[in-house]
Design an enzyme around this catalytic site. Structure first.
Site, PDB file in Angstrom:
ATOM      1  CG  HIS A 125      -2.000  -1.120   1.097  1.00 51.95           C
ATOM      2  ND1 HIS A 125      -2.723  -1.574   2.174  1.00 51.95           N
ATOM      3  CD2 HIS A 125      -2.427  -1.842   0.026  1.00 51.95           C
ATOM      4  CE1 HIS A 125      -3.555  -2.547   1.774  1.00 51.95           C
ATOM      5  NE2 HIS A 125      -3.375  -2.727   0.472  1.00 51.95           N
ATOM      6  CB  CYS A 138       1.902  15.304 -13.387  1.00 56.42           C
ATOM      7  SG  CYS A 138       3.558  15.624 -12.768  1.00 56.42           S
ATOM      8  CB  CYS A 194       3.296  18.614  -8.663  1.00 58.42           C
ATOM      9  SG  CYS A 194       4.424  17.703  -9.741  1.00 58.42           S
TER      10      CYS A 194
HETATM   11  C1  BJW Z   1      -3.263  -6.720  16.698  1.00 51.13           C
HETATM   12  C2  BJW Z   1      -2.740  -5.848  17.628  1.00 51.13           C
HETATM   13  C3  BJW Z   1      -1.565  -6.243  18.231  1.00 51.13           C
HETATM   14  C4  BJW Z   1      -4.498  -4.932  16.892  1.00 51.13           C
HETATM   15  N1  BJW Z   1      -1.004  -7.415  17.901  1.00 51.13           N
HETATM   16  N2  BJW Z   1      -2.714  -7.878  16.402  1.00 51.13           N
HETATM   17  C5  BJW Z   1     -12.575  -8.187  -3.694  1.00 51.13           C
HETATM   18  C6  BJW Z   1     -13.726  -8.291  -2.934  1.00 51.13           C
HETATM   19  C7  BJW Z   1     -14.319  -7.150  -2.394  1.00 51.13           C
HETATM   20  C8  BJW Z   1     -13.766  -5.877  -2.583  1.00 51.13           C
HETATM   21  C9  BJW Z   1     -12.627  -5.783  -3.328  1.00 51.13           C
HETATM   22  C10 BJW Z   1     -12.057  -6.931  -3.885  1.00 51.13           C
HETATM   23  N3  BJW Z   1     -10.968  -6.535  -4.562  1.00 51.13           N
HETATM   24  C11 BJW Z   1     -10.819  -5.204  -4.411  1.00 51.13           C
HETATM   25  C12 BJW Z   1     -11.830  -4.707  -3.684  1.00 51.13           C
HETATM   26  C13 BJW Z   1     -12.031  -3.269  -3.293  1.00 51.13           C
HETATM   27  C14 BJW Z   1     -11.143  -2.841  -2.139  1.00 51.13           C
HETATM   28  C15 BJW Z   1     -11.398  -3.734  -0.934  1.00 51.13           C
HETATM   29  O1  BJW Z   1     -10.649  -4.618  -0.600  1.00 51.13           O
HETATM   30  N4  BJW Z   1     -12.471  -3.482  -0.222  1.00 51.13           N
HETATM   31  C16 BJW Z   1     -12.798  -4.298   0.958  1.00 51.13           C
HETATM   32  C17 BJW Z   1     -12.716  -3.416   2.198  1.00 51.13           C
HETATM   33  C18 BJW Z   1     -14.103  -4.977   0.776  1.00 51.13           C
HETATM   34  N5  BJW Z   1      -9.733  -2.869  -2.524  1.00 51.13           N
HETATM   35  C19 BJW Z   1      -9.160  -1.867  -3.175  1.00 51.13           C
HETATM   36  O2  BJW Z   1      -9.796  -0.874  -3.498  1.00 51.13           O
HETATM   37  C20 BJW Z   1      -7.688  -2.008  -3.523  1.00 51.13           C
HETATM   38  N6  BJW Z   1      -7.476  -1.701  -4.890  1.00 51.13           N
HETATM   39  C21 BJW Z   1      -7.869  -2.476  -5.890  1.00 51.13           C
HETATM   40  O3  BJW Z   1      -8.422  -3.537  -5.695  1.00 51.13           O
HETATM   41  O4  BJW Z   1      -7.557  -1.992  -7.138  1.00 51.13           O
HETATM   42  C22 BJW Z   1      -8.040  -2.682  -8.280  1.00 51.13           C
HETATM   43  C23 BJW Z   1      -9.342  -2.081  -8.647  1.00 51.13           C
HETATM   44  C24 BJW Z   1      -9.387  -0.784  -9.087  1.00 51.13           C
HETATM   45  C25 BJW Z   1     -10.608  -0.205  -9.440  1.00 51.13           C
HETATM   46  C26 BJW Z   1     -11.784  -0.956  -9.287  1.00 51.13           C
HETATM   47  C27 BJW Z   1     -11.720  -2.252  -8.805  1.00 51.13           C
HETATM   48  C28 BJW Z   1     -10.492  -2.816  -8.485  1.00 51.13           C
HETATM   49  C29 BJW Z   1      -6.856  -0.998  -2.757  1.00 51.13           C
HETATM   50  C30 BJW Z   1      -6.908  -1.203  -1.293  1.00 51.13           C
HETATM   51  C31 BJW Z   1      -6.059  -0.122  -0.608  1.00 51.13           C
HETATM   52  C32 BJW Z   1      -6.238  -0.121   0.899  1.00 51.13           C
HETATM   53  N7  BJW Z   1      -5.685   1.066   1.429  1.00 51.13           N
HETATM   54  C33 BJW Z   1      -5.625   1.290   2.866  1.00 51.13           C
HETATM   55  C34 BJW Z   1      -5.134   2.730   3.101  1.00 51.13           C
HETATM   56  C35 BJW Z   1      -3.637   2.875   2.835  1.00 51.13           C
HETATM   57  C36 BJW Z   1      -3.147   4.257   3.116  1.00 51.13           C
HETATM   58  C37 BJW Z   1      -3.197   4.611   4.573  1.00 51.13           C
HETATM   59  O5  BJW Z   1      -2.514   3.981   5.391  1.00 51.13           O
HETATM   60  O6  BJW Z   1      -3.918   5.531   4.902  1.00 51.13           O
HETATM   61  O7  BJW Z   1      -4.756   0.358   3.460  1.00 51.13           O
HETATM   62  S1  BJW Z   1      -7.156   0.983   3.699  1.00 51.13           S
HETATM   63  C38 BJW Z   1      -6.444   0.303   5.142  1.00 51.13           C
HETATM   64  O8  BJW Z   1      -6.800  -1.091   5.270  1.00 51.13           O
HETATM   65  C39 BJW Z   1      -4.937   0.342   4.897  1.00 51.13           C
HETATM   66  C40 BJW Z   1      -4.494  -0.973   5.470  1.00 51.13           C
HETATM   67  O9  BJW Z   1      -3.243  -1.353   4.927  1.00 51.13           O
HETATM   68  C41 BJW Z   1      -5.616  -1.890   5.089  1.00 51.13           C
HETATM   69  C42 BJW Z   1      -5.686  -3.139   5.919  1.00 51.13           C
HETATM   70  O10 BJW Z   1      -5.964  -2.865   7.252  1.00 51.13           O
HETATM   71  P1  BJW Z   1      -5.228  -3.692   8.402  1.00 51.13           P
HETATM   72  O11 BJW Z   1      -3.785  -3.434   8.360  1.00 51.13           O
HETATM   73  O12 BJW Z   1      -5.657  -5.102   8.333  1.00 51.13           O
HETATM   74  O13 BJW Z   1      -5.776  -2.962   9.712  1.00 51.13           O
HETATM   75  P2  BJW Z   1      -7.123  -3.224  10.532  1.00 51.13           P
HETATM   76  O14 BJW Z   1      -7.294  -2.073  11.441  1.00 51.13           O
HETATM   77  O15 BJW Z   1      -8.237  -3.587   9.646  1.00 51.13           O
HETATM   78  O16 BJW Z   1      -6.805  -4.538  11.393  1.00 51.13           O
HETATM   79  C43 BJW Z   1      -5.855  -4.568  12.444  1.00 51.13           C
HETATM   80  C44 BJW Z   1      -5.799  -5.984  12.982  1.00 51.13           C
HETATM   81  O17 BJW Z   1      -4.755  -6.072  13.943  1.00 51.13           O
HETATM   82  C45 BJW Z   1      -7.095  -6.406  13.691  1.00 51.13           C
HETATM   83  O18 BJW Z   1      -7.382  -7.738  13.302  1.00 51.13           O
HETATM   84  C46 BJW Z   1      -6.732  -6.365  15.173  1.00 51.13           C
HETATM   85  O19 BJW Z   1      -7.443  -7.343  15.950  1.00 51.13           O
HETATM   86  C47 BJW Z   1      -5.257  -6.670  15.130  1.00 51.13           C
HETATM   87  N8  BJW Z   1      -4.446  -6.119  16.215  1.00 51.13           N
HETATM   88  N9  BJW Z   1      -3.580  -4.742  17.733  1.00 51.13           N
HETATM   89  C48 BJW Z   1      -1.655  -8.205  16.986  1.00 51.13           C
HETATM   90  N10 BJW Z   1      -0.972  -5.465  19.199  1.00 51.13           N
END
Ligand code: BJW
Length: 295
Positions: A125, A138, A194
């Site tokens: 990401h 750009c 930019c």
């Molecule tokens: C602990 C702990 C401790 C706490 N020890 N554990 C297929 C099906 C359905 C939807 C889609 C699909 N394919 C694509 C999509 C759409 C979408 C998507 O996935 N949506 C779903 C939500 C349904 N995906 C996209 O849009 C992606 N792009 C894409 O597919 O492009 C192709 C395309 C283009 C056009 C049209 C269609 C397709 C891009 C996804 C980008 C995600 N970006 C973010 C923001 C990044 C920038 C930023 O940081 O601000 O990434 S969103 C956010 O979520 C961030 C994270 O990397 C990501 C994952 O979250 P993460 O890391 O799992 O955090 P949490 O908070 O969810 O979980 C934390 C966990 O830790 C929990 O389980 C806790 O219990 C645990 N925990 N403390 C151990 N101490």
């Protein structure tokens, strides 16, 4: 005191020792012990906004100042944070096993700062510390720009009335993630522009919802998976595994034979907690568990 049951620890380590092709899919929970909030659940709010609602091209289009304030705050917090023992344990595993690859959804720069070998770390990401032009025509990108704040207008405001402030002690920074703290108004002219096209605003070099993941990163990972006759193990660490395509790598690994170890604080967080299907679930803080199970 160890938190991992002895029998699980032994069976996991026996499997790890025989494993040559290993993946780790990591998320925000990996950096929780470093003091950085996760996206979902407690801590997933920034002021009154869901963090995931600010991580979209639409939010940037609507209110670039607000989105920059969110990201500038996170750059600042990430620079103040230190990698934890889990980041270091993964970096060490990478040095020990050349067939180990970390797929990180995190943008906080903590794995690189823990000296994780760069060739074995794929940033799905992007990074808070890359910036790029938001203009459609750009292609300007700046990498590893650790300047904080990126422009003076994004400086975190301080509490000028704080009586403990002296010449030697700086005024306390205000916590602008708290909606009760007023957010400075920023003029569009004061956001980063930019330097190449001189027209578009710069934006954080992260992947927002609906955007493609970096093409080279996707290609490297799919080459790595294709080249592996078998994948032995995937560790799913501190991620809710809700976001695609990242979460899809667990099934991709499993279809090549991988056993699955889930490391998560929350036994009830679905789908993450359901992914191990009888292999290993280690419940607790990744910063405590990772050094314990990779020792
Ligand atoms: C602990 C702990 C401790 C706490 N020890 N554990 C297929 C099906 C359905 C939807 C889609 C699909 N394919 C694509 C999509 C759409 C979408 C998507 O996935 N949506 C779903 C939500 C349904 N995906 C996209 O849009 C992606 N792009 C894409 O597919 O492009 C192709 C395309 C283009 C056009 C049209 C269609 C397709 C891009 C996804 C980008 C995600 N970006 C973010 C923001 C990044 C920038 C930023 O940081 O601000 O990434 S969103 C956010 O979520 C961030 C994270 O990397 C990501 C994952 O979250 P993460 O890391 O799992 O955090 P949490 O908070 O969810 O979980 C934390 C966990 O830790 C929990 O389980 C806790 O219990 C645990 N925990 N403390 C151990 N101490």
């Amino acid at each position: 005191t160890p938190v991992v049951p002895q029998a699980d620890l032994e069976s996991f380590q026996a499997h790890l020792n025989q494993s040559t092709r290993i993946l780790a899919l990591v998320g925000a929970g990996l950096s929780a012990a470093s003091g950085l909030p996760t996206f979902r659940g407690a801590g997933g709010l920034w002021r009154t906004h869901e963090a995931t609602q600010l991580a979209t091209p639409e939010a940037f289009g609507r209110d670039p100042a607000l989105v920059w304030q969110f990201y500038s705050y996170r750059r600042h917090m990430a620079l103040k944070a230190k990698p934890n023992l889990a980041h270091y344990a993964l970096a060490e595993l990478a040095r020990k096993k050349e067939g180990f690859l970390t797929l990180s959804q995190n943008v906080d720069g903590l794995s690189p700062r823990a000296q994780h070998p760069a060739g074995q770390l794929k940033l799905l990401h992007g990074s808070l510390f890359d910036v790029k032009c938001s203009g459609f025509f750009c292609d300007h990108v700046e990498r590893n720009n650790y300047i904080d704040p990126i422009v003076p207008a994004l400086e975190i405001p301080t509490d000028e009335s704080d009586p403990t402030t002296t010449e030697a002690v700086q005024a306390r920074e205000l916590d602008i993630s708290d909606h009760k703290v007023p957010l400075p108004e920023i003029d569009l002219d004061h956001l980063p522009l930019c330097p190449k096209c001189m027209k578009g605003l710069l934006r954080p070099g992260v992947v927002w919802f609906g955007e493609m993941l970096p093409r080279d990163v996707m290609r490297d990972i799919s080459d790595w998976i294709k080249a592996a006759e078998q994948i032995d193990l995937i560790m799913v660490i501190g991620t809710s595994a809700k976001v695609y395509p990242a979460a899809g790598y667990v099934d991709a690994a499993r279809s090549k034979g991988a056993r699955v170890a889930v490391i998560n604080m929350d036994r009830n967080d679905e789908p993450a907690s359901g992914l191990y299907k009888g292999d290993w679930f280690f419940e607790g803080d990744a910063a405590q568990i990772m050094p314990e199970i990779l020792r």
